[in-house]
Design a protein around this motif. Sequence first.
Motif, PDB file in Angstrom:
ATOM      1  N   VAL A   8       2.346   2.198  -5.793  1.00 38.19           N
ATOM      2  CA  VAL A   8       2.637   0.761  -5.729  1.00 38.19           C
ATOM      3  C   VAL A   8       2.549   0.265  -4.281  1.00 38.19           C
ATOM      4  CG1 VAL A   8       4.466  -0.967  -6.012  1.00 38.19           C
ATOM      5  CG2 VAL A   8       3.985   0.651  -7.852  1.00 38.19           C
ATOM      6  N   LEU A   9       3.182   0.992  -3.371  1.00 38.51           N
ATOM      7  CA  LEU A   9       3.149   0.579  -1.962  1.00 38.51           C
ATOM      8  C   LEU A   9       1.727   0.619  -1.401  1.00 38.51           C
ATOM      9  CD1 LEU A   9       6.328   2.396  -0.588  1.00 38.51           C
ATOM     10  CD2 LEU A   9       6.066  -0.037  -1.135  1.00 38.51           C
ATOM     11  N   GLY A  10       1.010   1.695  -1.685  1.00 39.58           N
ATOM     12  CA  GLY A  10      -0.359   1.825  -1.194  1.00 39.58           C
ATOM     13  C   GLY A  10      -1.269   0.743  -1.741  1.00 39.58           C
ATOM     14  N   THR A  11      -1.128   0.438  -3.022  1.00 40.23           N
ATOM     15  CA  THR A  11      -1.944  -0.614  -3.630  1.00 40.23           C
ATOM     16  C   THR A  11      -1.600  -1.977  -3.039  1.00 40.23           C
ATOM     17  OG1 THR A  11      -2.110   0.678  -5.671  1.00 40.23           O
ATOM     18  CG2 THR A  11      -2.627  -1.666  -5.824  1.00 40.23           C
ATOM     19  N   ALA A  12      -0.316  -2.239  -2.853  1.00 45.60           N
ATOM     20  CA  ALA A  12       0.100  -3.508  -2.249  1.00 45.60           C
ATOM     21  C   ALA A  12      -0.488  -3.659  -0.846  1.00 45.60           C
ATOM     22  CB  ALA A  12       1.624  -3.604  -2.201  1.00 45.60           C
ATOM     23  N   LEU A  13      -0.463  -2.589  -0.069  1.00 48.97           N
ATOM     24  CA  LEU A  13      -1.033  -2.645   1.282  1.00 48.97           C
ATOM     25  C   LEU A  13      -2.550  -2.793   1.235  1.00 48.97           C
ATOM     26  CD1 LEU A  13       1.138   0.025   3.121  1.00 48.97           C
ATOM     27  CD2 LEU A  13       1.316  -2.466   3.275  1.00 48.97           C
ATOM     28  N   VAL A  67      -4.354  -0.323  10.599  1.00 46.06           N
ATOM     29  CA  VAL A  67      -3.073   0.327  10.286  1.00 46.06           C
ATOM     30  C   VAL A  67      -2.749   0.149   8.802  1.00 46.06           C
ATOM     31  CG1 VAL A  67      -0.571   0.197  10.671  1.00 46.06           C
ATOM     32  CG2 VAL A  67      -2.138   0.222  12.611  1.00 46.06           C
ATOM     33  N   ARG A  68      -2.948  -1.060   8.298  1.00 52.09           N
ATOM     34  CA  ARG A  68      -2.654  -1.335   6.885  1.00 52.09           C
ATOM     35  C   ARG A  68      -3.511  -0.462   5.977  1.00 52.09           C
ATOM     36  NH1 ARG A  68      -4.809  -4.785   3.288  1.00 52.09           N
ATOM     37  NH2 ARG A  68      -5.994  -5.979   4.829  1.00 52.09           N
ATOM     38  N   LEU A  69      -4.793  -0.331   6.294  1.00 47.22           N
ATOM     39  CA  LEU A  69      -5.691   0.472   5.459  1.00 47.22           C
ATOM     40  C   LEU A  69      -5.396   1.966   5.556  1.00 47.22           C
ATOM     41  CD1 LEU A  69      -9.066  -1.441   5.938  1.00 47.22           C
ATOM     42  CD2 LEU A  69      -7.508  -1.510   3.969  1.00 47.22           C
ATOM     43  N   VAL A  70      -5.053   2.444   6.741  1.00 49.72           N
ATOM     44  CA  VAL A  70      -4.697   3.861   6.891  1.00 49.72           C
ATOM     45  C   VAL A  70      -3.444   4.170   6.071  1.00 49.72           C
ATOM     46  CG1 VAL A  70      -3.795   5.585   8.508  1.00 49.72           C
ATOM     47  CG2 VAL A  70      -5.827   4.260   9.100  1.00 49.72           C
ATOM     48  N   LEU A  71      -2.420   3.327   6.209  1.00 47.93           N
ATOM     49  CA  LEU A  71      -1.187   3.545   5.436  1.00 47.93           C
ATOM     50  C   LEU A  71      -1.476   3.479   3.936  1.00 47.93           C
ATOM     51  CD1 LEU A  71       1.380   1.504   7.550  1.00 47.93           C
ATOM     52  CD2 LEU A  71       1.209   3.995   7.374  1.00 47.93           C
ATOM     53  N   ALA A  72      -2.296   2.514   3.520  1.00 40.51           N
ATOM     54  CA  ALA A  72      -2.654   2.399   2.106  1.00 40.51           C
ATOM     55  C   ALA A  72      -3.355   3.659   1.625  1.00 40.51           C
ATOM     56  CB  ALA A  72      -3.539   1.173   1.886  1.00 40.51           C
ATOM     57  N   ALA A  73      -4.300   4.168   2.420  1.00 36.14           N
ATOM     58  CA  ALA A  73      -5.041   5.375   2.035  1.00 36.14           C
ATOM     59  C   ALA A  73      -4.119   6.583   1.932  1.00 36.14           C
ATOM     60  CB  ALA A  73      -6.160   5.641   3.041  1.00 36.14           C
TER      61      ALA A  73
END
Length: 192
Positions: free
Chosen positions: A64-69, A14-20
Amino acid sequence: MQGDAVVAVGVLAVRLVLAAVLVTAGLAKLGRGVDLRADIERYHLVPVRVLPFAAFLLPALELVLGTALLLNRATPVAAMVATAMFAAFTTGIVVNLRRGRAINCGCHGVLGDITLSWPLATRSLALTICAAVLAGTAAAGTVAVSTADTIATVVAVLLGLCATRLAALSYALNRSHHRLADLISATPSGRR
């Protein structure tokens, strides 16, 4: 212990999908100031005087959010802010669908630019729910994941994103094919 590993891999996915999704959308919006401002303005939800700020802030916030995730830094906070952002997107989509407006979503992400639709609203709601679950899970803490599980999850996420993009392109190609067929059939036979 096996159940904890499954949960950890699910949280990682989930974290990687949201980041992508966030990084892809943010990168696609960079340098599109005027176009992005017009995309936001078409929703008729943001005051005109705020549009330049919103057009500047949105891609920066997504990146910023995607990189943080992606880097798993400040994940609970990033996921909470992403939840609020996806909820705002979902609300904007639903409000404009209820108004009967067929406008470009302005997403610029994995699915590209598409017209507002109920499936898009559902996708946006799913992202909102995923971000909220991630925020809660990250705040509570999760078990560690092995390197092999991480690599397998990254590969699965990338394959899923590729499949999603291919499905979107296939859908767009199919729509274009039908429009072209309609144009050809509307052309008098002597004028081809």
